[in-house]
Write a protein that holds these residues in place. Structure first.
Motif, mmCIF file in Angstrom:
data_model
loop_
_atom_site.group_PDB
_atom_site.id
_atom_site.type_symbol
_atom_site.label_atom_id
_atom_site.label_comp_id
_atom_site.label_asym_id
_atom_site.label_seq_id
_atom_site.Cartn_x
_atom_site.Cartn_y
_atom_site.Cartn_z
ATOM 1 N N SER A 245 1.782 1.886 -3.376
ATOM 2 C CA SER A 245 0.950 2.380 -4.477
ATOM 3 C C SER A 245 0.751 3.992 -4.102
ATOM 4 O O SER A 245 0.753 4.657 -5.054
ATOM 5 N N ILE A 246 1.367 4.242 -2.964
ATOM 6 C CA ILE A 246 0.592 5.516 -2.291
ATOM 7 C C ILE A 246 2.118 6.284 -3.006
ATOM 8 O O ILE A 246 1.443 7.634 -3.740
ATOM 9 N N TRP A 247 2.980 6.122 -3.245
ATOM 10 C CA TRP A 247 4.433 6.969 -3.458
ATOM 11 C C TRP A 247 3.959 7.105 -4.799
ATOM 12 O O TRP A 247 4.677 7.625 -5.396
ATOM 13 N N LYS A 248 3.890 5.912 -6.164
ATOM 14 C CA LYS A 248 3.534 6.104 -7.350
ATOM 15 C C LYS A 248 2.913 7.431 -7.355
ATOM 16 O O LYS A 248 2.686 8.021 -8.471
ATOM 17 N N GLN A 249 1.394 7.053 -6.778
ATOM 18 C CA GLN A 249 0.874 8.174 -7.173
ATOM 19 C C GLN A 249 1.259 9.597 -6.620
ATOM 20 O O GLN A 249 1.004 10.671 -7.695
ATOM 21 N N MET A 250 1.670 9.315 -5.656
ATOM 22 C CA MET A 250 2.836 11.809 -5.419
ATOM 23 C C MET A 250 3.790 11.670 -6.295
ATOM 24 O O MET A 250 3.795 12.607 -7.398
ATOM 25 N N GLU A 251 4.565 10.289 -7.317
ATOM 26 C CA GLU A 251 5.354 11.029 -8.146
ATOM 27 C C GLU A 251 4.365 11.092 -9.672
ATOM 28 O O GLU A 251 5.085 11.933 -9.835
ATOM 29 N N GLU A 252 3.399 10.371 -9.751
ATOM 30 C CA GLU A 252 2.784 11.005 -11.155
ATOM 31 C C GLU A 252 2.547 12.752 -10.871
ATOM 32 O O GLU A 252 2.200 12.747 -11.730
ATOM 33 N N CYS A 253 1.448 12.679 -10.052
ATOM 34 C CA CYS A 253 1.358 14.227 -9.540
ATOM 35 C C CYS A 253 2.718 15.158 -9.757
ATOM 36 O O CYS A 253 2.241 16.498 -10.120
ATOM 37 N N ARG B 156 -11.145 15.647 0.338
ATOM 38 C CA ARG B 156 -10.079 14.539 0.809
ATOM 39 C C ARG B 156 -10.718 13.781 2.322
ATOM 40 O O ARG B 156 -11.037 14.391 3.030
ATOM 41 N N GLU C 146 0.642 -1.330 -0.290
ATOM 42 C CA GLU C 146 -0.125 -0.314 0.310
ATOM 43 C C GLU C 146 1.132 0.804 -0.112
ATOM 44 O O GLU C 146 0.339 2.177 -0.615
ATOM 45 N N GLN D 296 -7.921 19.844 -3.260
ATOM 46 C CA GLN D 296 -7.683 18.357 -3.440
ATOM 47 C C GLN D 296 -8.119 17.308 -1.794
ATOM 48 O O GLN D 296 -8.759 17.149 -1.262
#
Length: 267
Positions: free
Chosen positions: A27-35, A74, A24, A70
């Motif tokens: 997954s959160i780290w990947k979302q932060m990199e995309e942002c 959230r 988990e 956001q």
């Protein structure tokens, strides 16, 4: 994030819970990199040199505003629904809170100790100031009393002068009494001492004069008025004793005939 993963990996708990939590977090780290990549693309637009700094600031402001909205919209998400993971995280959080509270407690105790020492010093200073104030008030009262009664010192001086005059008068009286007694009541003749020596095997006792007897009676009456009697011994010439008793100048003790006192003429 790496520190968070390290702390979670070091905690004791089931292996599956750790793996689930690690997944988990990844997954959160990947979302932060995309942002972060999207934000960087927004800042690569071609800008005029004069407006580059202002435009960069505006882009940052817009990005922060969007991010703020956001996060505001959230809802908090639970990292994991696994009870073992939640238990370990709760223990870790409680341990941190405990350590923080212990640190606060230690700081408060140290501060209380300092305050107690300061309080003792303040109390000691207060007592010193209180004693000083009492002393000053006493001095002020004495000064006011002297101001209200300016004749106190003068009266004391008058009394001292009277006492000196009385002492001088006493010496004159004793001197006159001695001259009178020497003239009319001379000391016992030596024959009396010789007679005592021949009539007894005891050592000869020197007889005292009538003046000495009277001085003893006067001094005893004045110094110890509650016990004015003197003891009659062999140095007292019997005719002198009879003379004083017969003419009322002295009185015998009601219970002890060997003691007598001067008649209290001053009463």
């Amino acid at each position: 994030m790496a520190e968070c993963l390290s702390e979670v990996s070091n905690t004791a708990g089931p292996v599956e819970a750790k793996e689930e939590l690690l997944d988990e977090c990844e997954s959160i780290w990947k979302q932060m990199e995309e942002c972060h990549s999207k934000l960087m693309l927004l800042g690569t637009e071609t800008l005029l040199p004069s407006d580059a700094k202002l435009s960069l600031l505006m882009l940052r402001w817009k990005a922060l505003t969007v991010d703020f909205h956001q996060w505001q919209a959230r809802n908090p998400e639970v990292i994991s629904t696994n009870p073992d993971v939640l238990l370990e995280l709760g223990k870790e959080e409680l341990q941190k809170v405990k350590n923080d509270l212990e640190m606060v407690l230690s700081t408060v105790r140290s501060k209380n100790k300092q305050l107690e020492e300061e309080l003792k010093r303040e109390q000691q200073w207060y007592e010193e100031q209180k004693q000083m104030l009492e002393t000053l008030n006493k001095m002020e009262e004495e000064a006011n009393t002297e101001d209200e009664h300016p004749s106190t010192k003068r009266e004391l001086n008058v009394l001292k002068n009277k006492v000196l005059k009385l002492k001088t008068f006493k010496k004159e009286l004793l001197s006159a009494l001695g001259e009178f007694l020497d003239e009319h009541f001379p000391p016992p003749e030596e024959g009396e001492n010789i007679k005592k020596k021949n009539s007894s095997a005891e050592p000869v006792v020197e007889l005292i004069t009538l003046q000495e007897i009277l001085e003893m009676l006067i001094n005893t009456l004045m110094t110890t008025p509650h016990e004015p009697y003197i003891t009659i011994n062999e140095s007292f010439w019997p005719p002198y004793i009879e003379l004083l008793l017969r003419y009322g100048m002295a009185l015998r003790h009601p219970e002890d005939p060997n003691r007598m006192r001067l008649q209290a003429y001053h009463k």
